[in-house]
Design an enzyme around this catalytic site. Sequence first.
Site, PDB file in Angstrom:
ATOM      1  N   GLY A   1       0.831  -1.209   0.000  1.00 32.07           N
ATOM      2  CA  GLY A   1       0.000   0.000   0.000  1.00 32.07           C
ATOM      3  C   GLY A   1       0.862   1.254   0.000  1.00 32.07           C
TER       4      GLY A   1
ATOM      5  NE  ARG B   1      -3.037  11.548  -9.241  1.00 32.17           N
ATOM      6  CZ  ARG B   1      -4.113  12.206  -8.803  1.00 32.17           C
ATOM      7  NH1 ARG B   1      -4.454  12.163  -7.554  1.00 32.17           N
ATOM      8  NH2 ARG B   1      -4.848  12.882  -9.649  1.00 32.17           N
TER       9      ARG B   1
ATOM     10  CG  ASP C   1      -4.041  -3.304  13.529  1.00 28.39           C
ATOM     11  OD1 ASP C   1      -3.446  -3.267  12.438  1.00 28.39           O
ATOM     12  OD2 ASP C   1      -5.274  -3.289  13.621  1.00 28.39           O
TER      13      ASP C   1
ATOM     14  NE  ARG D   1       4.547  -0.426  11.078  1.00 32.28           N
ATOM     15  CZ  ARG D   1       4.389   0.462  12.044  1.00 32.28           C
ATOM     16  NH1 ARG D   1       3.668   0.153  13.104  1.00 32.28           N
ATOM     17  NH2 ARG D   1       4.929   1.657  11.963  1.00 32.28           N
TER      18      ARG D   1
ATOM     19  CB  SER E   1      -0.143  -4.100   7.703  1.00 36.14           C
ATOM     20  OG  SER E   1      -0.815  -2.924   7.348  1.00 36.14           O
TER      21      SER E   1
ATOM     22  NE  ARG F   1       7.075  -0.720   5.546  1.00 33.57           N
ATOM     23  CZ  ARG F   1       6.218  -1.101   6.462  1.00 33.57           C
ATOM     24  NH1 ARG F   1       5.178  -1.834   6.137  1.00 33.57           N
ATOM     25  NH2 ARG F   1       6.390  -0.757   7.714  1.00 33.57           N
TER      26      ARG F   1
ATOM     27  NE  ARG G   1      -3.653  -5.594   0.792  1.00 24.66           N
ATOM     28  CZ  ARG G   1      -3.014  -4.662   1.491  1.00 24.66           C
ATOM     29  NH1 ARG G   1      -2.067  -3.929   0.924  1.00 24.66           N
ATOM     30  NH2 ARG G   1      -3.297  -4.469   2.767  1.00 24.66           N
TER      31      ARG G   1
HETATM   32  N1  HPA Z   1      -8.366  -2.168   9.756  1.00 21.32           N
HETATM   33  C1  HPA Z   1      -8.335  -2.003   8.427  1.00 21.32           C
HETATM   34  N2  HPA Z   1      -7.243  -2.133   7.707  1.00 21.32           N
HETATM   35  C2  HPA Z   1      -6.109  -2.471   8.346  1.00 21.32           C
HETATM   36  C3  HPA Z   1      -6.067  -2.666   9.724  1.00 21.32           C
HETATM   37  C4  HPA Z   1      -7.260  -2.521  10.461  1.00 21.32           C
HETATM   38  O1  HPA Z   1      -7.274  -2.682  11.691  1.00 21.32           O
HETATM   39  N3  HPA Z   1      -4.791  -2.968  10.072  1.00 21.32           N
HETATM   40  C5  HPA Z   1      -4.075  -2.964   8.923  1.00 21.32           C
HETATM   41  N4  HPA Z   1      -4.882  -2.663   7.877  1.00 21.32           N
END
Ligand code: HPA
Length: 235
Positions: free
Chosen positions: A20, A43, A204, A218, A90, A24, A87
């Site tokens: 994303g 962009r 997370d 990370r 995270s 990175r 893809r």
């Molecule tokens: N929510 C949505 N997208 C995400 C999250 C999340 O908690 N963590 C990483 N991408």
Amino acid sequence: MTIHIGAKPGQIAETVLMPGDPLRAKWAAETFLDAPELVNETRGMLGFTGTWRGQRVTIQGSGMGMPSLSIYANELIRDYGAKTLIRVGSCGAMQEDVNLRDVVLAMTSTTISTPSTGIFRELNFAPAADFGLLMAAHEAAKERDVPVHVGGIYSADVFYDERPDLNEQMTRHGVLAVEMEAAELYILAARYKARALAVLTVSDHLVTNAPPLSAEDREKSFGDMIEIALEAAFA
Ligand code: HPA
């Protein structure tokens, strides 16, 4: 050149990794590819092409969310001939036994909407990963002893969700994790006969609310994920 990608014809490889975050993409290209060349900076959505074990690879940022990923994936496939799109990103864990830093391979993705919703209307299309990529990524994760989970994920439209009941339903139905891009990638791959997979690292936790990963952790997890994706792409 397309509206959103400045690369010249031929500068994009048939295999594309899509994080994303454009920074990175830069880090991964400089860390894992030989002779990485900047091929897009329109962009600020950086893209690089280089080689990995002699094979050409592009690493192109997708931005966050399905509308952004959809723009890049459409142009990569339709205008530049990308055939394998992975893809690397995270996700937030939705099951207690999925831990921070684990890798999640998305077999399918549930979503409330995608940029493709207009096509399907009353149908609930089932977006699916490419089985060969999925198997190869699973093998690669096992080989490097990375804890890995394979199953359904949830591609949400909002990070700051005002509908916690949706997350609860996902958890209740065994969905492993939430992110915001995979469903549209899988739908586009199906539409244009490309191969797609989402390889995700848990950053997370929505159920245990464990403290999110540090920047250093990370980065290490992100490295494992890139190598798993590259090994799967060329298995
Ligand atoms: N929510 C949505 N997208 C995400 C999250 C999340 O908690 N963590 C990483 N991408």
